[in-house]
Write an enzyme that holds these catalytic residues in place. Structure first.
Site, short mmCIF file in Angstrom:
data_model
loop_
_atom_site.label_atom_id
_atom_site.label_comp_id
_atom_site.label_asym_id
_atom_site.label_seq_id
_atom_site.Cartn_x
_atom_site.Cartn_y
_atom_site.Cartn_z
N LYS A 7 3.62 -0.01 -8.75
CA LYS A 7 2.67 -0.38 -7.70
C LYS A 7 2.97 -1.80 -7.26
CE LYS A 7 -2.16 -1.53 -6.76
NZ LYS A 7 -3.55 -1.59 -7.27
N GLU A 61 -15.09 -8.31 -5.53
CA GLU A 61 -14.47 -8.01 -6.83
C GLU A 61 -14.65 -9.12 -7.85
OE1 GLU A 61 -10.25 -6.36 -8.69
OE2 GLU A 61 -10.41 -6.75 -6.54
#
Length: 371
Positions: free
Chosen positions: A126, A173
């Protein structure tokens, strides 16, 4: 340094925020207004040294690349600190506002396609690829934008970077918090833009929860954060499945990870530095993802995808991931957004995701068209 409970509420402290003279950080736990600078640390170890030497708190931001002379942090021991309650309820649904148009970026599409090919070849699993927009705005004042952002994310910030520059944003977040023995983190990875139509919005939320690609992307981030916290914690609790997290422009997959710290001498700042950068803003494996970011992105991230927050002398504190943000100067600002690229990522979909994420800042700025 004085640290007092303000006679103002959270919204009042936001109203008292003055870019260049103060910094503000608002979270669901409360609002902090740091005025002046008694000392400034440019690295995490320097900030920890200030705390050990008697500073009651450090507040500010650290960049994507930690502890590098080329990328100094801005972690301040304020002259005066005011505290108040949380600003108030956060918006949970998109507001009725003009839709930010798609922003063509052929270079970004090509970078995503290259990353997908590299992932298919086994170079990494990723990578998070970001975009930036430059908005000309002579005489720009960050203060009203910071106040407007308070309804857009759980962690609102306006941090003085010195030299007339400000880091501002509203991050959904939580990188990590520590209060007493309790440690919490909430990695977000796997996203889909929201819709103003309630039925379509619900369909998108359900599709995200069922998306194999997004569940795989989220697992990378959640597992990495759990592994990063495990050496510091006992009784670590990691959800078996992610839950939905809503912002005005996005649905995210999130996992609320909690635990009990084993050594009370490990501060929230030390935990944040140990976790940063997570796969949610970098990728995996980390070294290969960093190399891909350096090769495929065309700008220096600076404070984007870094960490912003505070830690007190007793080790308590909270640090958010620096997303949904911009860096501003006297002549304008740079706005940032990124997307996680994994096997199966579609370049056009990733471009649309970054457009939606850019919408948080652009809406607060009143920008509804981009040349």
């Amino acid at each position: 340094m004085s640290a007092v409970s303000s006679t103002l509420d959270g919204a009042g402290l936001l109203a008292a925020y003055r870019p260049g003279a103060s910094s503000v950080f608002a979270s669901p736990r409360g609002t902090l207004l740091a005025e002046g600078a008694r000392a400034v640390a440019t690295t995490v170890p320097e900030a920890e040294s200030l705390l050990r030497a008697g500073a009651r708190i450090v507040l500010g931001a650290a960049p994507f690349t930690l502890n590098s002379p080329a990328h100094p942090a801005r972690l301040v021991v304020p002259v005066n600190l005011r505290r108040a309650e949380a600003v108030g309820a956060r918006a949970a649904a998109p507001a009725a506002r003009p839709v930010v148009p798609a922003i063509p970026d052929d270079a970004y599409l090509a970078a995503v396609a290259r990353a997908v090919a590299d992932i298919g070849a086994g170079a990494y699993t990723k990578v998070v690829l970001a975009r930036t927009l430059r908005i000309a705005a002579p005489g720009f004042d960050p203060a009203p934008v910071v106040r407007a952002l308070a309804a857009a994310g759980s962690y609102t910030f306006g941090v003085d970077l010195g030299a007339g520059r400000t880091l501002l944003g509203a991050s959904p977040e939580l990188l990590v918090s520590r209060f007493g023995r309790t440690v919490s983190a909430n990695p977000l990875a796997g996203s889909i833009p929201r819709s103003l139509d309630p039925a379509e919005d619900a369909r998108r939320a359900a599709a995200l929860l069922a998306s194999a690609k997004d569940l795989r992307e989220h697992a990378f981030a959640s597992e990495a954060v759990a592994e990063g916290l495990r050496p510091f914690c006992r009784d670590l609790r990691v959800p078996s499945e992610p839950a939905l997290t809503a912002t005005p422009t996005m649905w995210h997959l999130g996992s609320r990870i909690t635990g009990e710290i084993a050594d009370p001498g490990v501060s929230a700042l030390a935990l944040a530095a140990a976790l940063h950068p997570t796969p949610a803003v970098c990728g995996t494996p980390p070294a290969a993802a960093r190399r891909a970011i350096a090769e495929l992105e065309t700008f220096d991230r600076g404070f984007f995808a870094g960490m912003v927050g505070w830690t007190s002398a007793d080790g308590d504190g909270e640090w958010a991931v620096t997303i949904r943000c911009a860096t501003a100067g006297p002549d304008g600002l740079d706005v940032y957004a990124g997307a996680g690229i994994v096997s199966g990522s579609d370049p056009q979909a990733e471009l649309a995701e970054t457009n939606a994420k850019l919408g948080t800042m652009l809406s607060a700025l009143g920008v509804t068209d981009v040349a």
